[in-house]
Design an enzyme around this catalytic site. Structure first.
Site, PDB file in Angstrom:
ATOM      1  N   LYS A 107       7.370   3.440 -27.755  1.00  0.00           N
ATOM      2  CA  LYS A 107       6.507   2.993 -28.868  1.00  0.00           C
ATOM      3  C   LYS A 107       5.848   4.199 -29.554  1.00  0.00           C
ATOM      4  O   LYS A 107       5.875   4.326 -30.766  1.00  0.00           O
ATOM      5  CB  LYS A 107       5.413   2.035 -28.359  1.00  0.00           C
ATOM      6  CG  LYS A 107       5.948   0.788 -27.670  1.00  0.00           C
ATOM      7  CD  LYS A 107       4.830  -0.132 -27.219  1.00  0.00           C
ATOM      8  CE  LYS A 107       3.915   0.441 -26.161  1.00  0.00           C
ATOM      9  NZ  LYS A 107       4.583   0.721 -24.863  1.00  0.00           N
ATOM     10  N   ARG A 151      -1.927  -6.341 -26.999  1.00  0.00           N
ATOM     11  CA  ARG A 151      -1.363  -6.345 -25.643  1.00  0.00           C
ATOM     12  C   ARG A 151      -1.389  -7.730 -25.012  1.00  0.00           C
ATOM     13  O   ARG A 151      -0.773  -7.929 -23.972  1.00  0.00           O
ATOM     14  CB  ARG A 151      -2.190  -5.456 -24.694  1.00  0.00           C
ATOM     15  CG  ARG A 151      -2.331  -4.048 -25.134  1.00  0.00           C
ATOM     16  CD  ARG A 151      -1.044  -3.367 -24.917  1.00  0.00           C
ATOM     17  NE  ARG A 151      -1.003  -2.548 -23.746  1.00  0.00           N
ATOM     18  CZ  ARG A 151      -0.894  -1.225 -23.791  1.00  0.00           C
ATOM     19  NH1 ARG A 151      -0.884  -0.595 -24.934  1.00  0.00           N
ATOM     20  NH2 ARG A 151      -0.774  -0.535 -22.693  1.00  0.00           N
ATOM     21  N   ARG A 161       7.560  12.290 -18.170  1.00  0.00           N
ATOM     22  CA  ARG A 161       6.855  12.528 -19.438  1.00  0.00           C
ATOM     23  C   ARG A 161       5.807  13.631 -19.279  1.00  0.00           C
ATOM     24  O   ARG A 161       5.147  13.746 -18.253  1.00  0.00           O
ATOM     25  CB  ARG A 161       6.157  11.246 -19.903  1.00  0.00           C
ATOM     26  CG  ARG A 161       5.276  11.474 -21.135  1.00  0.00           C
ATOM     27  CD  ARG A 161       4.860  10.194 -21.817  1.00  0.00           C
ATOM     28  NE  ARG A 161       4.146   9.284 -20.945  1.00  0.00           N
ATOM     29  CZ  ARG A 161       3.791   8.057 -21.309  1.00  0.00           C
ATOM     30  NH1 ARG A 161       4.085   7.601 -22.510  1.00  0.00           N
ATOM     31  NH2 ARG A 161       3.147   7.279 -20.470  1.00  0.00           N
ATOM     32  N   ARG A 199       0.065  12.350 -17.659  1.00  0.00           N
ATOM     33  CA  ARG A 199      -0.989  11.363 -17.871  1.00  0.00           C
ATOM     34  C   ARG A 199      -1.455  10.784 -16.545  1.00  0.00           C
ATOM     35  O   ARG A 199      -0.654  10.557 -15.647  1.00  0.00           O
ATOM     36  CB  ARG A 199      -0.477  10.241 -18.797  1.00  0.00           C
ATOM     37  CG  ARG A 199      -0.728  10.532 -20.253  1.00  0.00           C
ATOM     38  CD  ARG A 199      -0.115   9.538 -21.187  1.00  0.00           C
ATOM     39  NE  ARG A 199      -0.236   8.142 -20.818  1.00  0.00           N
ATOM     40  CZ  ARG A 199       0.197   7.143 -21.585  1.00  0.00           C
ATOM     41  NH1 ARG A 199       0.765   7.396 -22.748  1.00  0.00           N
ATOM     42  NH2 ARG A 199       0.078   5.891 -21.193  1.00  0.00           N
ATOM     43  N   ARG A 241       1.186  -1.073 -14.374  1.00  0.00           N
ATOM     44  CA  ARG A 241       1.185  -1.251 -15.843  1.00  0.00           C
ATOM     45  C   ARG A 241       2.327  -2.174 -16.259  1.00  0.00           C
ATOM     46  O   ARG A 241       2.161  -3.021 -17.141  1.00  0.00           O
ATOM     47  CB  ARG A 241       1.323   0.110 -16.537  1.00  0.00           C
ATOM     48  CG  ARG A 241       0.032   0.911 -16.504  1.00  0.00           C
ATOM     49  CD  ARG A 241       0.281   2.380 -16.775  1.00  0.00           C
ATOM     50  NE  ARG A 241       0.907   2.641 -18.048  1.00  0.00           N
ATOM     51  CZ  ARG A 241       1.623   3.731 -18.320  1.00  0.00           C
ATOM     52  NH1 ARG A 241       1.807   4.656 -17.396  1.00  0.00           N
ATOM     53  NH2 ARG A 241       2.147   3.900 -19.500  1.00  0.00           N
TER      54      ARG A 241
HETATM   55  P1  AP5 Z   1       6.689   7.000 -25.206  1.00  0.00           P
HETATM   56  O1  AP5 Z   1       7.064   7.047 -26.637  1.00  0.00           O
HETATM   57  O2  AP5 Z   1       5.497   7.772 -24.756  1.00  0.00           O
HETATM   58  O3  AP5 Z   1       6.616   5.476 -24.710  1.00  0.00           O
HETATM   59  P2  AP5 Z   1       5.496   4.375 -24.918  1.00  0.00           P
HETATM   60  O4  AP5 Z   1       6.199   3.076 -25.108  1.00  0.00           O
HETATM   61  O5  AP5 Z   1       4.548   4.801 -25.993  1.00  0.00           O
HETATM   62  O6  AP5 Z   1       4.856   4.422 -23.482  1.00  0.00           O
HETATM   63  P3  AP5 Z   1       3.313   4.426 -23.035  1.00  0.00           P
HETATM   64  O7  AP5 Z   1       3.340   4.717 -21.579  1.00  0.00           O
HETATM   65  O8  AP5 Z   1       2.493   5.334 -23.898  1.00  0.00           O
HETATM   66  O9  AP5 Z   1       2.945   2.968 -23.326  1.00  0.00           O
HETATM   67  P4  AP5 Z   1       1.746   2.186 -22.779  1.00  0.00           P
HETATM   68  O10 AP5 Z   1       1.738   0.996 -23.671  1.00  0.00           O
HETATM   69  O11 AP5 Z   1       1.819   1.903 -21.336  1.00  0.00           O
HETATM   70  O12 AP5 Z   1       0.515   3.198 -22.923  1.00  0.00           O
HETATM   71  P5  AP5 Z   1      -0.703   3.298 -23.951  1.00  0.00           P
HETATM   72  O13 AP5 Z   1      -0.936   4.726 -24.192  1.00  0.00           O
HETATM   73  O14 AP5 Z   1      -0.532   2.381 -25.104  1.00  0.00           O
HETATM   74  O15 AP5 Z   1       7.965   7.462 -24.363  1.00  0.00           O
HETATM   75  C1  AP5 Z   1       7.885   7.560 -22.956  1.00  0.00           C
HETATM   76  C2  AP5 Z   1       8.771   8.737 -22.500  1.00  0.00           C
HETATM   77  O16 AP5 Z   1      10.131   8.402 -22.763  1.00  0.00           O
HETATM   78  C3  AP5 Z   1       8.487  10.046 -23.255  1.00  0.00           C
HETATM   79  O17 AP5 Z   1       8.632  11.113 -22.354  1.00  0.00           O
HETATM   80  C4  AP5 Z   1       9.579  10.081 -24.348  1.00  0.00           C
HETATM   81  O18 AP5 Z   1       9.947  11.406 -24.700  1.00  0.00           O
HETATM   82  C5  AP5 Z   1      10.718   9.335 -23.681  1.00  0.00           C
HETATM   83  N1  AP5 Z   1      11.517   8.543 -24.607  1.00  0.00           N
HETATM   84  C6  AP5 Z   1      11.081   7.799 -25.662  1.00  0.00           C
HETATM   85  N2  AP5 Z   1      12.091   7.179 -26.267  1.00  0.00           N
HETATM   86  C7  AP5 Z   1      13.215   7.525 -25.560  1.00  0.00           C
HETATM   87  C8  AP5 Z   1      14.603   7.193 -25.683  1.00  0.00           C
HETATM   88  N3  AP5 Z   1      15.046   6.364 -26.648  1.00  0.00           N
HETATM   89  N4  AP5 Z   1      15.459   7.716 -24.788  1.00  0.00           N
HETATM   90  C9  AP5 Z   1      15.031   8.540 -23.794  1.00  0.00           C
HETATM   91  N5  AP5 Z   1      13.743   8.908 -23.632  1.00  0.00           N
HETATM   92  C10 AP5 Z   1      12.847   8.390 -24.506  1.00  0.00           C
HETATM   93  O19 AP5 Z   1      -1.881   2.689 -23.062  1.00  0.00           O
HETATM   94  C11 AP5 Z   1      -2.379   3.353 -21.945  1.00  0.00           C
HETATM   95  C12 AP5 Z   1      -3.561   2.577 -21.357  1.00  0.00           C
HETATM   96  O20 AP5 Z   1      -4.635   2.474 -22.328  1.00  0.00           O
HETATM   97  C13 AP5 Z   1      -3.274   1.111 -20.986  1.00  0.00           C
HETATM   98  O21 AP5 Z   1      -2.707   0.995 -19.706  1.00  0.00           O
HETATM   99  C14 AP5 Z   1      -4.675   0.503 -21.060  1.00  0.00           C
HETATM  100  O22 AP5 Z   1      -5.444   0.855 -19.948  1.00  0.00           O
HETATM  101  C15 AP5 Z   1      -5.271   1.202 -22.276  1.00  0.00           C
HETATM  102  N6  AP5 Z   1      -4.944   0.471 -23.516  1.00  0.00           N
HETATM  103  C16 AP5 Z   1      -4.181   0.930 -24.547  1.00  0.00           C
HETATM  104  N7  AP5 Z   1      -4.101   0.005 -25.506  1.00  0.00           N
HETATM  105  C17 AP5 Z   1      -4.800  -1.072 -25.076  1.00  0.00           C
HETATM  106  C18 AP5 Z   1      -5.054  -2.359 -25.624  1.00  0.00           C
HETATM  107  N8  AP5 Z   1      -4.556  -2.732 -26.815  1.00  0.00           N
HETATM  108  N9  AP5 Z   1      -5.809  -3.223 -24.892  1.00  0.00           N
HETATM  109  C19 AP5 Z   1      -6.311  -2.871 -23.706  1.00  0.00           C
HETATM  110  N10 AP5 Z   1      -6.105  -1.674 -23.123  1.00  0.00           N
HETATM  111  C20 AP5 Z   1      -5.353  -0.779 -23.801  1.00  0.00           C
END
Ligand code: AP5
Length: 238
Positions: free
Chosen positions: A20, A95, A134, A171, A182
């Site tokens: 994402k 979410r 990552r 992270r 998660r």
């Molecule tokens: P990446 O692009 O970082 O993936 P992502 O889907 O963004 O993964 P996240 O772990 O950031 O998602 P998340 O939703 O768990 O975390 P968030 O920060 O929102 O890619 C991942 C890896 O794969 C990278 O190394 C990349 O290079 C690689 N990659 C990407 N595409 C690829 C491909 N096609 N092929 C191969 N490799 C690839 O949330 C974190 C925390 O914040 C949550 O757990 C929660 O505690 C809090 N939080 C955030 N938003 C909310 C909300 N709306 N409500 C409540 N709590 C929230």
């Protein structure tokens, strides 16, 4: 207004590691959209040790969701303080069904000309594989991967960000047990969100297992097709 004269808003749904953040950055650049990553905003608040950061930290570390009201207020504030003239891309929000309804009731979204929701999906094993490798820049939020997007420089054991030179980090929530939790939270919450957007005919499924470029091309083709139909395609008529 964007170059096609309409406000474009995109939501990216998908499990942790689906890509994402990676795709949101590229899409935001291509369509000149405001990138709203709730995860990045919360991590920055933790880094700066603000009141929000102190409140959010324990949830993030455990892989739990930060309370809806906290995150929603943050999204609203971000939209009012930043330039979202062309539209925005919501990465990691909503979410759960409560957040999806909150977003849909927001005046900003009600006035959106073009609203598209993508569900980028990958299998659990792939999510674990990607997240375990990552690396993340806490300063400019760039995303790297030791498997296929290696940072170019390192000092001792630490890698440095290609863009800003900051030391990259693993992270806090990318530990194996937290990744699993998660994923569990994601699967527990996402069903009603998917149904909600399906019922509104806004949802597009994207196979996220392919390379980043292939995924990006499909996202762009879909967005461009919708724009070409003046945002009046089936899924955008409601
Ligand atoms: P990446 O692009 O970082 O993936 P992502 O889907 O963004 O993964 P996240 O772990 O950031 O998602 P998340 O939703 O768990 O975390 P968030 O920060 O929102 O890619 C991942 C890896 O794969 C990278 O190394 C990349 O290079 C690689 N990659 C990407 N595409 C690829 C491909 N096609 N092929 C191969 N490799 C690839 O949330 C974190 C925390 O914040 C949550 O757990 C929660 O505690 C809090 N939080 C955030 N938003 C909310 C909300 N709306 N409500 C409540 N709590 C929230």
């Amino acid at each position: 207004m964007s170059r096609f004269g309409k406000k474009l808003n995109i939501v990216l749904l998908g499990p942790p590691g689906a890509g994402k953040g990676t795709q949101a950055k590229s899409l935001a650049h291509k369509y000149q959209l405001l990138h709203i990553s709730t995860g990045d905003i919360l991590r920055e608040a933790v880094r700066q040790n603000t009141k929000l950061g102190r409140e959010a930290q324990s949830y993030i570390r455990k892989g739990e969701l930060v309370p809806d009201e906290v995150v929603f207020n943050l999204v609203k504030e971000y939209l009012t303080q930043r330039d979202c003239e062309n539209g925005a891309i919501f990465d990691g929000f909503p979410r759960n069904i409560n957040q999806a309804k909150m977003l849909q009731n927001l005046e900003y979204i009600k006035q959106s000309d073009c609203f598209i929701v993508f569900l980028i999906d990958i299998p659990e094993q792939e999510a674990i594989r990607r997240l375990s490798n990552r690396r993340y820049c806490p300063k400019c939020k760039s995303i790297y991967n030791l498997l296929d997007k290696m940072p170019q420089k390192h000092v001792g054991d630490s890698y440095l960000c290609d863009k800003c030179g900051e030391r990259l980090v693993i992270r806090d929530d990318d530990k194996p047990e937290t990744i699993k939790h998660r994923l569990h939270i994601y699967h527990k919450e996402i069903g009603p969100v998917i149904d909600f957007y399906k019922d509104l005919s806004l949802l597009y499924n994207i196979d996220g297992i392919r390379g980043k470029e292939a995924v990006f091309n499909e996202l762009v083709n879909t967005v461009d097709e919708i724009i070409a139909k003046d945002c009046k395609n089936d899924r955008n008529k409601k």
